[in-house]
Design a protein around this motif. Structure first.
Motif, PDB file in Angstrom:
ATOM      1  N   MET A   1       0.852  -1.195   0.000  1.00 27.94           N
ATOM      2  CA  MET A   1       0.000   0.000   0.000  1.00 27.94           C
ATOM      3  C   MET A   1       0.885   1.242   0.000  1.00 27.94           C
ATOM      4  O   MET A   1       1.538   1.542   0.983  1.00 27.94           O
ATOM      5  N   ALA A   2       0.904   1.909  -1.093  1.00 28.13           N
ATOM      6  CA  ALA A   2       1.774   3.086  -1.176  1.00 28.13           C
ATOM      7  C   ALA A   2       1.163   4.252  -0.420  1.00 28.13           C
ATOM      8  O   ALA A   2      -0.042   4.398  -0.368  1.00 28.13           O
ATOM      9  N   TYR A   3       2.010   5.056   0.171  1.00 28.63           N
ATOM     10  CA  TYR A   3       1.537   6.157   1.004  1.00 28.63           C
ATOM     11  C   TYR A   3       0.740   7.149   0.173  1.00 28.63           C
ATOM     12  O   TYR A   3      -0.266   7.680   0.610  1.00 28.63           O
ATOM     13  N   ALA A   4       1.202   7.375  -1.087  1.00 29.74           N
ATOM     14  CA  ALA A   4       0.565   8.369  -1.939  1.00 29.74           C
ATOM     15  C   ALA A   4      -0.899   8.019  -2.211  1.00 29.74           C
ATOM     16  O   ALA A   4      -1.739   8.905  -2.394  1.00 29.74           O
ATOM     17  N   GLU A   5      -1.217   6.746  -2.234  1.00 32.66           N
ATOM     18  CA  GLU A   5      -2.592   6.337  -2.508  1.00 32.66           C
ATOM     19  C   GLU A   5      -3.522   6.667  -1.341  1.00 32.66           C
ATOM     20  O   GLU A   5      -4.723   6.621  -1.472  1.00 32.66           O
ATOM     21  N   HIS A   6      -2.925   6.932  -0.198  1.00 29.95           N
ATOM     22  CA  HIS A   6      -3.692   7.021   1.021  1.00 29.95           C
ATOM     23  C   HIS A   6      -4.043   8.448   1.348  1.00 29.95           C
ATOM     24  O   HIS A   6      -3.561   9.020   2.304  1.00 29.95           O
ATOM     25  N   HIS A   7      -4.907   9.035   0.526  1.00 34.90           N
ATOM     26  CA  HIS A   7      -5.275  10.417   0.790  1.00 34.90           C
ATOM     27  C   HIS A   7      -6.136  10.502   2.018  1.00 34.90           C
ATOM     28  O   HIS A   7      -7.069   9.737   2.190  1.00 34.90           O
ATOM     29  N   ALA A   8      -5.843  11.439   2.856  1.00 33.80           N
ATOM     30  CA  ALA A   8      -6.647  11.619   4.059  1.00 33.80           C
ATOM     31  C   ALA A   8      -8.001  12.181   3.655  1.00 33.80           C
ATOM     32  O   ALA A   8      -8.089  13.059   2.812  1.00 33.80           O
ATOM     33  N   PRO A   9      -9.086  11.678   4.248  1.00 35.47           N
ATOM     34  CA  PRO A   9     -10.417  12.211   3.951  1.00 35.47           C
ATOM     35  C   PRO A   9     -10.540  13.632   4.470  1.00 35.47           C
ATOM     36  O   PRO A   9      -9.926  14.000   5.475  1.00 35.47           O
ATOM     37  N   GLN A  10     -11.332  14.437   3.772  1.00 36.72           N
ATOM     38  CA  GLN A  10     -11.385  15.856   4.098  1.00 36.72           C
ATOM     39  C   GLN A  10     -12.621  16.257   4.890  1.00 36.72           C
ATOM     40  O   GLN A  10     -12.501  16.935   5.902  1.00 36.72           O
ATOM     41  N   SER A  11     -13.804  15.856   4.453  1.00 35.32           N
ATOM     42  CA  SER A  11     -15.008  16.399   5.094  1.00 35.32           C
ATOM     43  C   SER A  11     -15.240  15.756   6.449  1.00 35.32           C
ATOM     44  O   SER A  11     -14.724  14.681   6.747  1.00 35.32           O
ATOM     45  N   PHE A  12     -16.064  16.432   7.265  1.00 33.06           N
ATOM     46  CA  PHE A  12     -16.412  15.913   8.589  1.00 33.06           C
ATOM     47  C   PHE A  12     -17.019  14.524   8.479  1.00 33.06           C
ATOM     48  O   PHE A  12     -16.687  13.614   9.236  1.00 33.06           O
ATOM     49  N   TRP A  13     -17.933  14.346   7.498  1.00 38.79           N
ATOM     50  CA  TRP A  13     -18.641  13.074   7.387  1.00 38.79           C
ATOM     51  C   TRP A  13     -17.696  11.938   7.041  1.00 38.79           C
ATOM     52  O   TRP A  13     -17.761  10.873   7.633  1.00 38.79           O
ATOM     53  N   THR A  14     -16.815  12.135   6.080  1.00 39.78           N
ATOM     54  CA  THR A  14     -15.922  11.033   5.715  1.00 39.78           C
ATOM     55  C   THR A  14     -14.832  10.850   6.756  1.00 39.78           C
ATOM     56  O   THR A  14     -14.265   9.778   6.892  1.00 39.78           O
ATOM     57  N   LYS A  15     -14.545  11.893   7.525  1.00 37.73           N
ATOM     58  CA  LYS A  15     -13.467  11.776   8.500  1.00 37.73           C
ATOM     59  C   LYS A  15     -13.938  11.101   9.794  1.00 37.73           C
ATOM     60  O   LYS A  15     -13.231  10.279  10.359  1.00 37.73           O
ATOM     61  N   TYR A  16     -15.144  11.445  10.248  1.00 33.30           N
ATOM     62  CA  TYR A  16     -15.560  10.974  11.567  1.00 33.30           C
ATOM     63  C   TYR A  16     -16.759  10.031  11.554  1.00 33.30           C
ATOM     64  O   TYR A  16     -17.000   9.338  12.516  1.00 33.30           O
ATOM     65  N   VAL A  17     -17.558  10.030  10.473  1.00 37.89           N
ATOM     66  CA  VAL A  17     -18.754   9.189  10.499  1.00 37.89           C
ATOM     67  C   VAL A  17     -18.585   7.987   9.571  1.00 37.89           C
ATOM     68  O   VAL A  17     -18.409   6.863  10.009  1.00 37.89           O
ATOM     69  N   TRP A  18     -18.560   8.236   8.273  1.00 40.28           N
ATOM     70  CA  TRP A  18     -18.359   7.116   7.336  1.00 40.28           C
ATOM     71  C   TRP A  18     -16.860   6.919   7.147  1.00 40.28           C
ATOM     72  O   TRP A  18     -16.364   6.870   6.043  1.00 40.28           O
ATOM     73  N   SER A  19     -16.172   6.774   8.249  1.00 43.43           N
ATOM     74  CA  SER A  19     -14.721   6.719   8.159  1.00 43.43           C
ATOM     75  C   SER A  19     -14.242   5.306   7.874  1.00 43.43           C
ATOM     76  O   SER A  19     -14.819   4.333   8.362  1.00 43.43           O
TER      77      SER A  19
END
Lengths: 580, 379
Positions: A1-19
């Motif tokens: 799993m390359a680090y570059a593929e692993h974009h951090a989620p941005q919105s509140f919903w993708t970060k904390y709810v549908w994480s």
């Protein structure tokens, strides 16, 4: 799993709810499990009120009492303990401890949590259906679980079974993830024999869950068929309440075999992660390597394997073929040997250590004491002829609460006090933590130690009241009242813990990256709390086991797993086990 | 330091508690002294280990807690020590397991000359069956169960005809004679548990289970159901009375055989009245299992308590209020669940009773409310 593929989620919903981030999912699991655990805690205090002060709370009639008993047991075992150890601790710690960026199947991981939440909601819904939740006891033994005469034998039991089946779907998705991640996603240098014992405990427990839960799944489906479609898997011909029923030919004992084929491994699904966590807490806070690491690993594996051949010790008086008793008594007592080894090795880890009596350490020490009681009383119940007079009495209640109620909960508390700084970047308040420890530890002793004696006297469990039983002296009622008072105090004290959890998110003392000076990998992340992807651009390289504390001639009193120092007594590095 | 002191206090506390506890095994009333011996061995070994573990923790807390200048020792693995500990543990385990298994071998092998007695469980009452002269119990099956044949005996089986049926929940046994209990359930799981006898077993519908013991002390012992059997579980009680051989024979002579029960009408036809009727009602409340749910003392139960019931106004589900009088009670007994009292579940079984028996039960319930109930009902 390359680090570059692993974009951090941005919105509140993708970060904390549908994480899909294992750390967020771990927190979701933990919060849900604690909330549902609080429901079970309130239920336990209500049932204790009825036992300690019969009739004082008028709304607790016999129906409600049995419903409280049942829901308390099921919630605590499945929806709190199993979910919190595997879904909570497993999710948070496995990727960080093995040096992975996340679980190998992040989407499945997210799904696992939401299906778990669905199972919890279905279970809670059973409080609101006509007839209320099931009151069949957490073991749900048929025929009574689905016949009138037991509260909640319509909607309650159906929702309970559907909820369990749903939970197993969630646990399977989680379990596959945990096992695959440990096997496939370990970072360079992280051999199996360099895994922290916490990972070993959760890893073996996850394998066991994958093998044991199917037995509960099928028995749940079969009982649903018996209830809804009129099949007779577990239902013989019966005359119930004067009515001849249409069932015939089924076996109630078949259900018990299936249930305990799941149920006994379940005890260790809860216990093994606790064993692992306690091992790590003791080592870190005693500033000393865990004693006999290899033996500890093998003990976990052997206990896990043996736990699949001891189930019928729950059934010595069930009416099964009595000759089974010889086999199951023998296997059950054999399992005491690897379990005893674990206790010895914890004790020997303390020997000539430098014991820092922090809150996590207090809980870990408390665990050894309560687990010793629970384990030793297990020898009474495992040895078939001593079990017979004690079966289904308060001795059993005291035993299993000590061994798989109090002890794992103490390990959970210790674990939360220990890893909270990594999760939030802040320490929990030590004063409140110690208050929480003292009340919980002494309180549970006050509850369960005397309870064994009521069982030896012969008081049966699952009794709504003990009206006019001549063999029970009046003093037993005083003891029950005392136990109830202790239970209420312990119950209220958990609010201190909840308050500490919430308050410290905002006001806790900043922890820094490694407040306990721990050597294992999760404390070596570049950020605290770890960011999405955990390790920044480069994965860590592991050069040693996680227990290099107080190494002679080393600069610091611990060498992190990433340290390249040649100093160590790591068995895996210098012994015969240096294979990946 | 605090922890060390508390652990010392705790250890002393539990040892004192153990020494002073008035809660212990009931005095043994059967041959199973060996079970008590095995318990004592187990207690001795586990108690010693428990104390050793705690003493070790206390020692470590006193000597190795964090202090200025104190450092932990870096401890290499010690295979020899581990092997010694494994060996000692295995020895301790064997010392508990071996006697346990020997006792168990006895427990599951009843002597050939044991008296065979059957206990039948149903929600929430006990009944019993003893063999006739030939010492054999006839076959049974739930499909034979009917109001006239509550034990479900096979009418075609000659061995069953002289079986003695005991429908009151009180069993008499002769002292010092081995008894093999056969256990049968009509509905759900139950457990025949008489603590002073130590041995016990579940009743499982669809099969016959067994255990054996020899009562060694005369006396009256409570039978408890110790396997959750529904909402009346905690009140499913019975009695075992251990008699001298002569007393037991006398009791046996008073019991009816299956054949007799099939010939006679179910109950005596002579009309009783007054106290005799009340006494008959009280006996019926026991033998039909009513008391499992309806207390005569007013304590909360699965169904409405009978103390002070007669003459009372009952709140029914749906908001109606009913006056408890003879007609109300008769309807409640003969067509259960037709009226539903608020706060109770509609789970009362229909029990076959003739008019005279219903009258007796009503008279008994009435007697529990005294004169005041009578007057209130007439208003």
């Amino acid at each position: 799993m390359a680090y570059a593929e692993h974009h951090a989620p941005q919105s509140f919903w993708t970060k904390y709810v549908w994480s899909q981030d294992h750390k967020v999912i771990a927190v979701q699991y933990t919060i849900t499990a604690i909330l549902v655990g609080l429901v079970a805690l309130v239920l336990s205090d209500l049932m204790r009120m009825q036992i300690g002060f019969p009739g004082r709370l008028a709304f607790i009639d016999a129906n409600h009492y049995y419903q409280f008993v049942t829901m308390h047991g099921m919630i605590m075992v499945i929806y709190l303990l199993t979910a919190l150890f595997l879904g909570g601790f497993g999710n948070y710690l496995i990727p960080l401890m093995v040096g992975a960026r996340d679980m190998v199947f992040p989407f499945l991981n997210m799904l696992s949590y939401w299906v778990y939440l669905l199972a919890v909601l279905i279970l809670m819904a059973s409080f609101f259906v006509p007839g209320g939740p099931t009151g069949a006891g957490w073991t749900l033994y048929p025929p009574q679980a689905i016949l009138p005469g037991t509260p909640g034998s319509d909607g309650g039991i159906v929702l309970m079974l559907i909820s369990l089946v749903t939970f197993i779907v969630a646990a399977t998705m989680g379990g596959l993830n945990y096992v695959t991640t440990v096997l496939q996603a370990r970072t360079q240098g992280m051999t199996l024999m360099r895994l922290p014992l916490t990972v070993w405990g959760i890893f073996v427990a996850s394998i066991m869950a994958l093998l044991a839960f199917p037995a509960l799944f099928v028995s749940g489906v079969m009982m649903l068929f018996d209830k809804l479609l009129g099949t007779s898997f577990f239902m013989p011909a019966m005359v119930s309440m004067g009515q001849t029923l249409a069932y015939k030919g089924g076996s109630p004992i078949l259900f018990q075999h299936l249930f305990w084929f799941f149920g006994h491994p379940e005890v260790y699904i809860v216990a093994l992660p606790a064993f692992g966590i306690v091992s790590d807490l003791l080592s870190v806070h005693a500033r000393k390597n865990i004693f006999g690491y290899r033996m500890m690993v093998w003990a976990i594996v052997i206990i896990g394997a043996l736990s699949f051949v001891v189930w019928a010790h729950h059934m010595y008086v069930s009416g099964m073929n009595p000759y089974f008793g010889f086999f199951f008594a023998t296997t059950t007592l054999i399992i005491a040997v690897p379990t005893a080894i674990k206790v010895y090795n914890w004790l020997l880890t303390l020997w000539r250590g430098n014991l820092h009596l922090t809150t996590p350490m207090l809980f870990a020490l408390g665990f050894i004491s309560t687990f010793a009681i629970g384990g030793l009383t297990g020898l009474f119940l495992g040895n078939v002829s001593t079990d017979i007079p004690l079966s289904n009495t308060y001795f059993v209640v005291a035993h299993f609460h000590m061994v798989m109620g109090v002890s794992p909960i103490l390990a959970i508390f210790g674990g939360i006090y220990h890893w909270y700084p990594k999760v939030t970047g802040r320490l929990l308040n030590e004063t409140l933590g110690k208050l929480h420890f003292w009340v919980t530890f002494l309180g549970t002793y006050a509850i369960y130690f005397p309870m064994h004696y009521l069982g030896i006297l012969g008081m049966p469990r699952r009794y709504y009241a003990y009206p006019n039983y001549e063999f029970i002296p009046p003093s037993a009622q005083y003891l029950n009242a005392f136990i109830t008072v202790a239970a209420l105090i312990v119950g209220v004290c958990q609010l201190v813990f909840i308050y500490n959890l919430i308050r410290s998110v905002f006001n806790g003392q900043p922890a820094g990256p490694n407040p306990w000076g721990a050597a294992s990998l999760e404390w070596q992340t570049p950020h605290t709390p770890p960011q999405h992807g955990n390790w920044g651009p480069a994965l860590p390289q592991v050069h040693r086991w996680p227990y290099d504390y107080s190494v002679p001639e080393a600069d610091a009193d611990f060498l992190p797993q990433t340290s390249t120092s040649p100093l160590t007594i790591d068995e895996a590095t210098h012994g015969h086990g240096d294979k990946p | 330091m605090a922890l060390a002191i508390v652990l010392i206090a705790l250890l002393i506390g539990v040892v004192l508690f153990h020494a002073a506890s008035p809660w212990w095994l009931t005095p043994l009333a059967s041959n199973w002294g060996l079970i008590d011996d095995t318990l004592s061995i187990t207690l001795l070994i586990t108690g010693a280990v428990f104390i050793a573990v705690n003493v070790f923790i206390i020692y470590c807390l006193l000597h190795f807690r964090r202090r200025e200048g104190h450092e932990a020792e870096y401890q290499p693995p010690n295979k020899k020590l581990e092997l010694i500990l494994i060996g000692l543990t295995a020895l301790g385990i064997a010392a508990m397991l071996a006697p346990g298994l020997f006792v168990y071998a006895d427990l599951i092998n009843p002597p050939d000359d044991a008296l065979v007695v059957e206990a039948v469980g149903e929600q929430w009452k006990w009944s019993f069956r003893l063999p006739g002269k030939d010492g054999r119990l006839g076959t049974s099956d739930v499909r034979f169960v009917s109001p006239a044949n509550p034990f479900g005996l096979n009418p075609a089986d000659p061995h069953g005809q002289d079986n003695l049926l005991v429908s009151a929940p009180e069993l008499h046994l002769p002292v010092n004679k081995p008894v093999k209990m056969l256990l049968r359930s009509k509905d759900v799981l139950h457990d025949f548990y008489v603590q002073p006898f130590r041995a016990r077993m579940n009743l499982v519908p669809g099969m016959v289970t067994y255990f054996w013991f020899t009562p060694t002390q005369t006396g009256r012992y409570e039978i408890l159901c110790a396997q959750l059997c529904g909402v009346g579980h905690f009140n499913m009680r019975g009695y075992v009375v251990v008699d001298s051989e002569a007393d037991w024979r006398a009791w046996l002579g008073k019991q009816t055989t299956f054949a007799q029960s099939q010939l006679q009408p179910a109950t005596p036809t002579q009309a009783l009245s007054g106290d005799a009727l009340v006494a008959q009602g009280k006996a019926l409340a026991q033998s039909k299992g009513c008391v499992a749910c309806h207390s005569a003392t007013g304590s909360a139960g699965v169904g409405p308590a009978w103390l002070g019931l007669y003459g009372k106004q009952e709140h029914l589900t749906g908001g109606k209020i009913a006056q408890v009088d003879d007609a109300y009670l008769k309807e409640a007994i003969t067509t259960p669940n037709s009226k539903q009292v608020e706060g109770f579940q509609p789970i009362m079984p229909k029990i076959e009773l003739n008019d005279q028996e219903v009258n007796a039960l009503v008279a008994y319930i009435k007697s529990l409310s005294g004169k005041g109930g009578e007057q209130a009902a007439q208003k």
